[in-house]
Scaffold this active site. Structure first.
Site, PDB file in Angstrom:
ATOM      1  N   ASP A 120      31.304 110.292  65.377  1.00  9.76           N
ATOM      2  CA  ASP A 120      31.126 112.543  65.667  1.00  9.76           C
ATOM      3  C   ASP A 120      30.395 112.391  64.199  1.00  9.76           C
ATOM      4  O   ASP A 120      30.750 112.450  62.985  1.00  9.76           O
ATOM      5  CB  ASP A 120      33.470 112.328  65.127  1.00  9.76           C
ATOM      6  CG  ASP A 120      32.937 113.979  64.775  1.00  9.76           C
ATOM      7  OD1 ASP A 120      33.907 114.720  65.718  1.00  9.76           O
ATOM      8  OD2 ASP A 120      33.028 114.475  63.623  1.00  9.76           O
ATOM      9  N   HIS A 157      31.144 124.731  65.161  1.00  7.49           N
ATOM     10  CA  HIS A 157      31.574 124.377  63.827  1.00  7.49           C
ATOM     11  C   HIS A 157      32.218 124.962  62.868  1.00  7.49           C
ATOM     12  O   HIS A 157      33.341 124.616  62.869  1.00  7.49           O
ATOM     13  CB  HIS A 157      30.461 123.592  63.101  1.00  7.49           C
ATOM     14  CG  HIS A 157      30.688 121.977  62.224  1.00  7.49           C
ATOM     15  ND1 HIS A 157      29.943 121.440  61.557  1.00  7.49           N
ATOM     16  CD2 HIS A 157      31.690 121.845  61.273  1.00  7.49           C
ATOM     17  CE1 HIS A 157      30.175 120.355  60.999  1.00  7.49           C
ATOM     18  NE2 HIS A 157      31.076 120.803  61.012  1.00  7.49           N
ATOM     19  N   LYS A 202      28.134 119.226  66.835  1.00  4.62           N
ATOM     20  CA  LYS A 202      28.365 120.425  66.126  1.00  4.62           C
ATOM     21  C   LYS A 202      27.741 121.698  66.297  1.00  4.62           C
ATOM     22  O   LYS A 202      26.555 120.963  65.254  1.00  4.62           O
ATOM     23  CB  LYS A 202      29.740 120.425  65.162  1.00  4.62           C
ATOM     24  CG  LYS A 202      30.291 119.352  65.673  1.00  4.62           C
ATOM     25  CD  LYS A 202      31.553 119.112  64.237  1.00  4.62           C
ATOM     26  CE  LYS A 202      32.805 118.224  64.186  1.00  4.62           C
ATOM     27  NZ  LYS A 202      31.926 116.730  62.963  1.00  4.62           N
TER      28      LYS A 202
HETATM   29  P1  NAD Z   1      38.586 110.758  55.469  1.00  8.91           P
HETATM   30  O1  NAD Z   1      39.515 111.399  55.923  1.00  8.91           O
HETATM   31  O2  NAD Z   1      38.109 110.095  56.907  1.00  8.91           O
HETATM   32  O3  NAD Z   1      38.125 110.715  54.061  1.00  8.91           O
HETATM   33  C1  NAD Z   1      36.839 109.499  54.009  1.00  8.91           C
HETATM   34  C2  NAD Z   1      37.058 108.364  52.636  1.00  8.91           C
HETATM   35  O4  NAD Z   1      38.234 107.870  52.747  1.00  8.91           O
HETATM   36  C3  NAD Z   1      36.095 107.424  52.419  1.00  8.91           C
HETATM   37  O5  NAD Z   1      34.801 108.875  51.765  1.00  8.91           O
HETATM   38  C4  NAD Z   1      36.773 106.471  51.881  1.00  8.91           C
HETATM   39  O6  NAD Z   1      36.958 106.611  50.317  1.00  8.91           O
HETATM   40  C5  NAD Z   1      38.054 106.811  51.815  1.00  8.91           C
HETATM   41  N1  NAD Z   1      38.933 105.717  52.873  1.00  8.91           N
HETATM   42  C6  NAD Z   1      37.878 105.388  54.177  1.00  8.91           C
HETATM   43  N2  NAD Z   1      38.396 104.370  54.929  1.00  8.91           N
HETATM   44  C7  NAD Z   1      39.867 103.734  53.732  1.00  8.91           C
HETATM   45  C8  NAD Z   1      40.613 102.298  53.339  1.00  8.91           C
HETATM   46  N3  NAD Z   1      40.535 100.950  54.203  1.00  8.91           N
HETATM   47  N4  NAD Z   1      40.889 102.530  52.501  1.00  8.91           N
HETATM   48  C9  NAD Z   1      40.734 103.339  51.245  1.00  8.91           C
HETATM   49  N5  NAD Z   1      39.803 104.299  51.796  1.00  8.91           N
HETATM   50  C10 NAD Z   1      39.363 104.176  52.707  1.00  8.91           C
HETATM   51  O7  NAD Z   1      37.074 111.730  55.383  1.00  8.91           O
HETATM   52  P2  NAD Z   1      36.447 112.782  56.491  1.00  8.91           P
HETATM   53  O8  NAD Z   1      35.403 111.539  56.353  1.00  8.91           O
HETATM   54  O9  NAD Z   1      36.224 114.431  55.362  1.00  8.91           O
HETATM   55  O10 NAD Z   1      36.896 113.659  57.536  1.00  8.91           O
HETATM   56  C11 NAD Z   1      37.031 111.714  58.621  1.00  8.91           C
HETATM   57  C12 NAD Z   1      35.730 112.929  59.838  1.00  8.91           C
HETATM   58  O11 NAD Z   1      36.334 114.122  61.007  1.00  8.91           O
HETATM   59  C13 NAD Z   1      34.259 113.041  58.541  1.00  8.91           C
HETATM   60  O12 NAD Z   1      33.523 111.804  58.758  1.00  8.91           O
HETATM   61  C14 NAD Z   1      34.040 113.339  60.123  1.00  8.91           C
HETATM   62  O13 NAD Z   1      33.661 113.283  61.186  1.00  8.91           O
HETATM   63  C15 NAD Z   1      34.396 115.113  60.569  1.00  8.91           C
HETATM   64  N6  NAD Z   1      34.861 116.523  59.408  1.00  8.91           N
HETATM   65  C16 NAD Z   1      35.744 117.209  60.569  1.00  8.91           C
HETATM   66  C17 NAD Z   1      34.622 118.054  59.366  1.00  8.91           C
HETATM   67  C18 NAD Z   1      34.598 119.593  60.504  1.00  8.91           C
HETATM   68  O14 NAD Z   1      34.583 120.394  59.703  1.00  8.91           O
HETATM   69  N7  NAD Z   1      34.705 119.750  61.509  1.00  8.91           N
HETATM   70  C19 NAD Z   1      35.030 118.717  58.191  1.00  8.91           C
HETATM   71  C20 NAD Z   1      35.354 116.607  57.694  1.00  8.91           C
HETATM   72  C21 NAD Z   1      35.533 115.867  58.144  1.00  8.91           C
END
Ligand code: NAD
Length: 276
Positions: free
Chosen positions: A45, A108, A75
């Site tokens: 993604d 988005h 997106k």
């Molecule tokens: P997330 O909730 O996946 O959090 C990511 C963070 O969690 C990492 O930086 C790390 O610090 C921690 N983490 C990950 N794995 C871990 C583990 N096993 N143990 C401990 N900590 C851990 O947040 P995200 O990246 O914002 O969301 C996931 C995906 O969603 C994004 O990468 C993106 O592709 C998508 N996204 C979309 C939008 C949108 O507006 N459509 C906004 C934000 C994110």
């Protein structure tokens, strides 16, 4: 490990677990996405605004994995919404990804103040017909934004990708979407580390009971709730760990205890008022 797939309302299949690359450094993206593909992820993604589509594309090309075995989402960024600008946006994304199509193309954010998401979605219907994307959907849409698309276009979005984690479980929006056949994707599934989710008793109790980490419990909670999820990590061990979630199952009581953490707490922007 074969990840379960869900069938979208247009007949295409999507792996329920993927890998997100928000805030993955463009210079590091090829290496990190390669590690994810190596770990077994087949669903990536990304987004134009993340600035790392080139790295995603290079990792896919270098992997040698057949194109039809990888599900790629990107997106359309807010500034590209509009009848005349959307085509340039998808063409630029495809060029950066080095692909002739994506699997899923999303608006988005609705940006209701711009009032261009209906015409943008109508353009995306054409991109789907032309094969530039297999499926089309939206992100960060609230019920009134979805309702307008249903009323004014001929296509029900395949996906709405929304902020969703235990403290912000979006039950009402999910209940609106489900009978319409709009699948939910969770962004920020781990709460982006912005509150102490991994210290919540409901999460630590389940982690202890199953001999897994709190992150694995939360990913499992998403999967068992029927949503699509793509946690992000740049750390090799966590990339592997977050994919290793098919060897245990949460009980109904454990799911209910995590469901009870919902308190309407966003970690991101409110789609009704966001102006970026
Ligand atoms: P997330 O909730 O996946 O959090 C990511 C963070 O969690 C990492 O930086 C790390 O610090 C921690 N983490 C990950 N794995 C871990 C583990 N096993 N143990 C401990 N900590 C851990 O947040 P995200 O990246 O914002 O969301 C996931 C995906 O969603 C994004 O990468 C993106 O592709 C998508 N996204 C979309 C939008 C949108 O507006 N459509 C906004 C934000 C994110």
């Amino acid at each position: 490990m074969t990840v379960p797939t869900l069938t979208l309302n247009d007949g295409h299949a999507i792996p329920q677990l993927g890998f997100g690359v928000f805030q993955v450094d463009p210079a590091e993206t090829e290496r990190i996405v390669s590690a994810a593909l190596e770990a077994g992820y087949r669903h990536i993604d990304t987004a134009a605004v993340y600035g790392n589509e080139e790295g995603v594309g290079r990792a896919i090309a270098a992997s040698g994995i057949p194109r039809d075995e990888i599900f790629v989402t990107t997106k359309l960024w807010n500034g590209d919404q509009g009848r005349d600008t959307a085509r340039g946006a998808i063409e630029t994304s495809l060029e950066k990804l080095g692909l002739d199509h994506v699997n899923l193309y999303l608006i988005h954010w609705p940006r209701p103040d711009l009032d261009r998401y209906v015409e943008t979605f109508q353009q995306m219907e054409a991109f789907k017909a032309e094969g530039l994307t297999h499926s089309i959907g939206v992100s960060n849409f609230h019920q009134p934004h979805l309702q307008r698309l249903l009323d004014e276009t001929g296509t029900v979005p395949a996906i709405n990708q929304i902020e969703l984690h235990p403290a912000f479980a979006q039950r009402a929006l999910r209940e609106f979407q489900e009978p319409l056949g709009i699948h939910t994707e969770s962004w920020g599934p781990l709460g982006q580390g912005k509150y102490d989710l991994f210290g919540e008793k409901a999460v630590t109790d389940a982690a202890e009971a199953h001999g897994v980490t709190p992150a694995q419990v939360v990913i499992r909670w998403h999967l068992q709730n029927g949503v699509i999820v793509f946690p992000k990590s740049s750390t090799p061990e966590r990339i592997v760990q977050n994919f290793d979630v098919f060897g245990f199952e949460l009980t109904g009581d454990e799911i209910a205890a995590i469901d009870a953490l919902d308190r309407g707490q966003r970690v991101g922007a409110d789609p009704d008022t966001a102006t970026f």
